[in-house]
Design a protein around this motif. Structure first.
Motif, PDB file in Angstrom:
ATOM      1  N   ALA A 172      50.861  17.498 -10.645  1.00  0.00           N
ATOM      2  CA  ALA A 172      49.496  17.201 -10.225  1.00  0.00           C
ATOM      3  C   ALA A 172      48.527  17.270 -11.395  1.00  0.00           C
ATOM      4  CB  ALA A 172      49.065  18.168  -9.118  1.00  0.00           C
ATOM      5  N   LEU A 180      45.548  13.607  -8.104  1.00  0.00           N
ATOM      6  CA  LEU A 180      46.576  14.528  -7.612  1.00  0.00           C
ATOM      7  C   LEU A 180      46.178  15.994  -7.779  1.00  0.00           C
ATOM      8  CD1 LEU A 180      49.280  13.688  -6.291  1.00  0.00           C
ATOM      9  CD2 LEU A 180      48.136  11.861  -7.519  1.00  0.00           C
ATOM     10  N   ALA A 181      45.379  16.312  -8.797  1.00  0.00           N
ATOM     11  CA  ALA A 181      44.926  17.699  -8.946  1.00  0.00           C
ATOM     12  C   ALA A 181      44.010  18.082  -7.783  1.00  0.00           C
ATOM     13  CB  ALA A 181      44.205  17.878 -10.282  1.00  0.00           C
ATOM     14  N   HIS A 184      46.104  18.572  -4.780  1.00  0.00           N
ATOM     15  CA  HIS A 184      46.813  19.852  -4.826  1.00  0.00           C
ATOM     16  C   HIS A 184      45.924  20.995  -4.324  1.00  0.00           C
ATOM     17  CE1 HIS A 184      49.167  23.072  -7.226  1.00  0.00           C
ATOM     18  NE2 HIS A 184      49.735  22.876  -6.059  1.00  0.00           N
TER      19      HIS A 184
END
Length: 289
Positions: A172, A180-181, A184
Motif C-alpha cells: 500500500a 492504496l495507502a 489501507h
C-alpha cells in the motif's frame, strides 16, 4: 424548477453531474441536477446516493448555486471544494469550444471570491470524441452476461495467511499515489468492505477494493468504484486481469446491475477495461483556468 431540461439535456454529452461525478445514463434526469442544488443550500450535506458518503460524514464539494449560468445552448455549474486551499471547478456543458474560455473566466472570478487556491474547468465530452484526453467514463453491465470466477491467486486480504496479510502495508505504501495507502487506513479502521488481493510467493503484489454494492439515485444496485493497483514490477503477468475479473464476479454475485469506472485515457486500467469490452460513456477533461 431551476433547470430547463429542454436546454440542459441536449448539452449533456457525457453523464457527469457536479459533485456526484459519473452516473448511469438511466439516472440522468433534471431531478438529479436539481438535487445537487438543494443539497448545496443545506451546506455540506450528502445526497443519500452519493458515493462519497463511504469516506466522510461531511460533503467537501458543493454547488455554488447562485453563480450557475443556464442558457439555451450551454450551462455552467460551479462547485467549491473545501479540501486544502480550496478548488473552484466550473462544469462546462455545451457544444461550442468557446464555452471553455467562458467557464475559465467564471472559475477564476469565483476562486478569488472564495479565496480558493485553484480554479479549474471540467468539460464533459461525448464517446465519439476524436483523440480524447483526460478521463474515460466506462460502464460494466452485469445484466449482459455472466462474470465467472477466474480463479487464480486472488482472495480477500483477510483470507490470506497472516504473513501474507502483513505484506499489504508495504504494498500500500508503494502504491500510495494510486490511493492504496488511504485504502489501507480505511481497512485498519474497519470502515470499508472487503479488499481483494493477489499474492505470489507469499507477497501481495496487487489489490482491488473496497468491494461494496449500494443503490443509485433510482434504487438500482451498483458496484461502487474501487482502488485498483498492481506493483509495476509485477505487471504483464495477468494479475491485474485476474483481480479485475474477480471483482466483477464479486459484484455480480452480490446483486449489482452495473459499475461505472473512470480511467486515465491510455493508462493500464483504461487498456484493460477496453479489452474487457466495457461501454464507453464519454470523457471528462479537466484544465486549469
Amino acid at each position: 424548477m431551476f433547470f430547463r431540461w429542454d436546454w440542459l439535456r441536449p448539452v449533456l454529452t457525457a453523464p457527469i453531474v457536479p459533485t456526484l461525478g459519473p452516473v448511469h445514463p438511466h439516472t440522468l434526469t433534471v431531478d438529479l441536477f436539481e438535487d445537487t442544488l438543494r443539497a448545496a443550500v443545506t451546506d455540506r450535506s450528502f445526497l443519500h446516493y452519493d458515493k462519497d458518503r463511504r469516506w466522510s460524514s461531511e460533503k467537501d464539494e458543493t454547488v455554488l448555486s447562485g453563480d450557475v449560468v443556464h442558457q439555451p445552448d450551454h450551462t455552467l455549474i460551479p462547485t467549491l471544494n473545501r479540501r486544502g486551499r480550496g478548488t473552484v471547478k466550473v462544469f462546462a456543458y455545451g457544444h461550442r469550444d468557446s464555452i471553455v474560455d467562458e467557464a475559465a473566466e467564471l472559475a477564476v472570478k469565483l476562486a478569488a471570491l472564495h479565496d480558493a487556491g485553484k480554479a479549474q474547468v471540467v468539460r464533459p465530452l461525448g464517446p465519439e470524441t476524436d483523440s480524447p484526453r483526460g478521463t474515460r467514463i466506462q460502464m460494466k453491465d452485469f445484466t449482459a452476461r455472466p462474470c465467472p470466477n477466474p480463479g487464480g491467486p486472488v482472495r480477500p486480504v483477510t483470507d490470506w495467511p497472516t504473513p501474507v496479510q502483513e505484506t499489504f502495508a508495504p504494498f500500500a505504501t508503494a502504491m500510495a499515489t494510486d490511493g492504496l495507502a488511504f485504502l489501507h487506513t480505511q481497512m485498519q479502521a474497519g470502515q470499508c468492505g472487503p479488499v481483494l488481493a493477489t499474492a505470489v510467493e507469499d507477497r501481495i503484489l496487487g489489490a482491488i477494493g473496497p468491494m461494496e454494492v449500494r443503490p443509485d439515485a433510482i434504487g438500482c444496485l451498483q458496484l461502487m468504484p474501487q482502488y485498483f493497483a498492481v506493483l509495476p514490477e509485477a505487471r504483464g503477468q495477468g494479475l491485474g486481469r485476474a483481480l479485475w475479473r474477480s471483482a466483477m464476479h464479486w459484484g455480480q454475485s452480490h446483486g449489482a446491475a452495473y459499475q461505472l469506472l473512470q480511467t486515465e485515457v491510455g493508462g493500464p486500467s483504461d487498456r484493460l477495461c477496453q479489452a474487457e469490452g466495457l461501454t464507453s460513456l464519454g470523457f471528462s477533461h479537466t484544465t486549469q483556468a
